[in-house]
Design a protein around this motif. Sequence first.
Motif, PDB file in Angstrom:
ATOM      1  N   LEU A  64      21.023   2.045 -24.847  1.00  0.00           N
ATOM      2  CA  LEU A  64      21.381   3.084 -23.854  1.00  0.00           C
ATOM      3  C   LEU A  64      20.689   4.102 -23.371  1.00  0.00           C
ATOM      4  O   LEU A  64      20.679   4.913 -22.611  1.00  0.00           O
ATOM      5  CB  LEU A  64      22.756   4.295 -24.906  1.00  0.00           C
ATOM      6  N   LEU A  65      19.396   3.710 -24.282  1.00  0.00           N
ATOM      7  CA  LEU A  65      17.768   4.873 -23.757  1.00  0.00           C
ATOM      8  C   LEU A  65      17.451   4.219 -21.891  1.00  0.00           C
ATOM      9  O   LEU A  65      17.257   5.035 -21.403  1.00  0.00           O
ATOM     10  CB  LEU A  65      17.263   4.358 -24.811  1.00  0.00           C
ATOM     11  N   VAL A  66      17.361   2.745 -22.006  1.00  0.00           N
ATOM     12  CA  VAL A  66      17.152   1.915 -20.994  1.00  0.00           C
ATOM     13  C   VAL A  66      18.310   2.963 -19.523  1.00  0.00           C
ATOM     14  O   VAL A  66      17.903   3.481 -18.793  1.00  0.00           O
ATOM     15  CB  VAL A  66      16.840   0.869 -21.081  1.00  0.00           C
ATOM     16  N   GLY A  67      19.315   2.706 -19.769  1.00  0.00           N
ATOM     17  CA  GLY A  67      20.618   3.113 -19.507  1.00  0.00           C
ATOM     18  C   GLY A  67      20.244   4.015 -18.346  1.00  0.00           C
ATOM     19  O   GLY A  67      20.949   4.565 -17.414  1.00  0.00           O
ATOM     20  N   PHE A  68      19.724   5.531 -19.217  1.00  0.00           N
ATOM     21  CA  PHE A  68      19.794   6.548 -19.087  1.00  0.00           C
ATOM     22  C   PHE A  68      18.442   6.783 -18.604  1.00  0.00           C
ATOM     23  O   PHE A  68      18.511   7.819 -17.382  1.00  0.00           O
ATOM     24  CB  PHE A  68      19.634   7.595 -20.517  1.00  0.00           C
ATOM     25  N   ALA A  69      17.445   5.892 -18.586  1.00  0.00           N
ATOM     26  CA  ALA A  69      16.394   5.702 -18.158  1.00  0.00           C
ATOM     27  C   ALA A  69      16.732   5.981 -16.821  1.00  0.00           C
ATOM     28  O   ALA A  69      16.162   6.235 -15.444  1.00  0.00           O
ATOM     29  CB  ALA A  69      15.102   5.068 -18.291  1.00  0.00           C
ATOM     30  N   GLY A  70      18.158   4.475 -16.248  1.00  0.00           N
ATOM     31  CA  GLY A  70      18.348   3.863 -15.087  1.00  0.00           C
ATOM     32  C   GLY A  70      19.267   5.472 -14.263  1.00  0.00           C
ATOM     33  O   GLY A  70      18.596   5.570 -13.007  1.00  0.00           O
ATOM     34  N   ILE A  71      19.512   6.221 -15.429  1.00  0.00           N
ATOM     35  CA  ILE A  71      20.514   7.233 -14.201  1.00  0.00           C
ATOM     36  C   ILE A  71      19.221   8.867 -13.919  1.00  0.00           C
ATOM     37  O   ILE A  71      19.617   9.100 -12.658  1.00  0.00           O
ATOM     38  CB  ILE A  71      21.325   8.071 -15.483  1.00  0.00           C
ATOM     39  N   MET A  72      18.130   8.733 -14.516  1.00  0.00           N
ATOM     40  CA  MET A  72      17.396   9.850 -14.315  1.00  0.00           C
ATOM     41  C   MET A  72      16.711   8.770 -13.393  1.00  0.00           C
ATOM     42  O   MET A  72      16.598   9.531 -12.213  1.00  0.00           O
ATOM     43  CB  MET A  72      16.533   9.756 -15.381  1.00  0.00           C
ATOM     44  N   LEU A  73      16.012   7.642 -12.949  1.00  0.00           N
ATOM     45  CA  LEU A  73      15.428   7.321 -11.872  1.00  0.00           C
ATOM     46  C   LEU A  73      16.755   7.373 -10.770  1.00  0.00           C
ATOM     47  O   LEU A  73      15.830   7.851  -9.372  1.00  0.00           O
ATOM     48  CB  LEU A  73      15.425   6.393 -11.744  1.00  0.00           C
ATOM     49  N   ILE A  74      17.690   6.503 -10.597  1.00  0.00           N
ATOM     50  CA  ILE A  74      18.522   7.529  -9.672  1.00  0.00           C
ATOM     51  C   ILE A  74      18.794   8.767  -8.978  1.00  0.00           C
ATOM     52  O   ILE A  74      18.130   9.304  -7.527  1.00  0.00           O
ATOM     53  CB  ILE A  74      19.759   6.510  -9.540  1.00  0.00           C
ATOM     54  N   ARG A  75      18.305   9.809 -10.516  1.00  0.00           N
ATOM     55  CA  ARG A  75      19.132  11.471  -9.851  1.00  0.00           C
ATOM     56  C   ARG A  75      17.824  11.922  -9.389  1.00  0.00           C
ATOM     57  O   ARG A  75      18.086  12.850  -8.390  1.00  0.00           O
ATOM     58  CB  ARG A  75      19.219  12.176 -11.343  1.00  0.00           C
ATOM     59  N   GLU A  76      16.609  10.819  -9.514  1.00  0.00           N
ATOM     60  CA  GLU A  76      15.229  11.625  -9.025  1.00  0.00           C
ATOM     61  C   GLU A  76      15.029  11.058  -7.363  1.00  0.00           C
ATOM     62  O   GLU A  76      14.581  12.086  -7.010  1.00  0.00           O
ATOM     63  CB  GLU A  76      14.500  10.991  -9.848  1.00  0.00           C
ATOM     64  N   ALA A  77      15.673   9.658  -7.231  1.00  0.00           N
ATOM     65  CA  ALA A  77      15.116   8.901  -6.325  1.00  0.00           C
ATOM     66  C   ALA A  77      16.176  10.517  -5.135  1.00  0.00           C
ATOM     67  O   ALA A  77      16.169  10.774  -3.835  1.00  0.00           O
ATOM     68  CB  ALA A  77      15.830   7.511  -6.095  1.00  0.00           C
ATOM     69  N   ILE A  78      17.248  10.463  -5.643  1.00  0.00           N
ATOM     70  CA  ILE A  78      18.187  11.226  -4.436  1.00  0.00           C
ATOM     71  C   ILE A  78      17.472  12.580  -3.911  1.00  0.00           C
ATOM     72  O   ILE A  78      17.862  13.306  -2.645  1.00  0.00           O
ATOM     73  CB  ILE A  78      20.018  10.662  -5.111  1.00  0.00           C
ATOM     74  N   ARG A  79      16.987  13.216  -5.145  1.00  0.00           N
ATOM     75  CA  ARG A  79      17.112  14.527  -5.287  1.00  0.00           C
ATOM     76  C   ARG A  79      15.945  14.834  -4.054  1.00  0.00           C
ATOM     77  O   ARG A  79      15.372  15.493  -3.393  1.00  0.00           O
ATOM     78  CB  ARG A  79      16.676  15.105  -6.060  1.00  0.00           C
ATOM     79  N   GLY A  80      14.701  13.647  -3.975  1.00  0.00           N
ATOM     80  CA  GLY A  80      13.315  13.878  -3.382  1.00  0.00           C
ATOM     81  C   GLY A  80      12.359  14.550  -4.188  1.00  0.00           C
ATOM     82  O   GLY A  80      12.668  14.938  -5.458  1.00  0.00           O
ATOM     83  N   PRO A  81      11.177  14.873  -3.249  1.00  0.00           N
ATOM     84  CA  PRO A  81       9.741  15.440  -4.092  1.00  0.00           C
ATOM     85  C   PRO A  81      10.508  17.124  -4.191  1.00  0.00           C
ATOM     86  O   PRO A  81      10.917  17.458  -3.104  1.00  0.00           O
ATOM     87  CB  PRO A  81       8.723  14.824  -3.234  1.00  0.00           C
ATOM     88  N   ARG A  82       9.168  17.184  -5.127  1.00  0.00           N
ATOM     89  CA  ARG A  82       9.784  18.663  -4.862  1.00  0.00           C
ATOM     90  C   ARG A  82       7.891  19.142  -5.138  1.00  0.00           C
ATOM     91  O   ARG A  82       7.223  18.539  -4.847  1.00  0.00           O
ATOM     92  CB  ARG A  82      10.069  19.293  -6.532  1.00  0.00           C
ATOM     93  N   ARG A  83       8.213  20.610  -4.811  1.00  0.00           N
ATOM     94  CA  ARG A  83       7.319  20.961  -4.220  1.00  0.00           C
ATOM     95  C   ARG A  83       5.795  20.924  -5.595  1.00  0.00           C
ATOM     96  O   ARG A  83       6.326  21.699  -7.403  1.00  0.00           O
ATOM     97  CB  ARG A  83       7.316  22.796  -4.091  1.00  0.00           C
TER      98      ARG A  83
END
Length: 83
Positions: A64-83
């Motif tokens: 479940l933790l590995v799956g959560f890491a996958g969700i966070m990685l996809i979320r960060e890829a979609i959001r893009g870099p922040r300042r």
Amino acid sequence: MSSPETPPPVPPSPPQRHGCATAFMVLFGMVLLLPGLCAILFGVGIMADQRPDPATISMVVLGLLVGFAGIMLIREAIRGPRR
């Protein structure tokens, strides 16, 4: 006499990420979702058991933790870099 007004400085735009890096982040995040999906399915099967093994429960939590890491990685890829 008044001096001409100068426009305020424009803040710099955040650094852009290359499209290839974003695609790799999304693909790797999707691969990380697979252990999470297996952990959910396996965890539901374990809950039907009367006394699940603690080692098995820890493996489900790890999945479940590995799956959560996958969700966070996809979320960060979609959001893009922040300042």
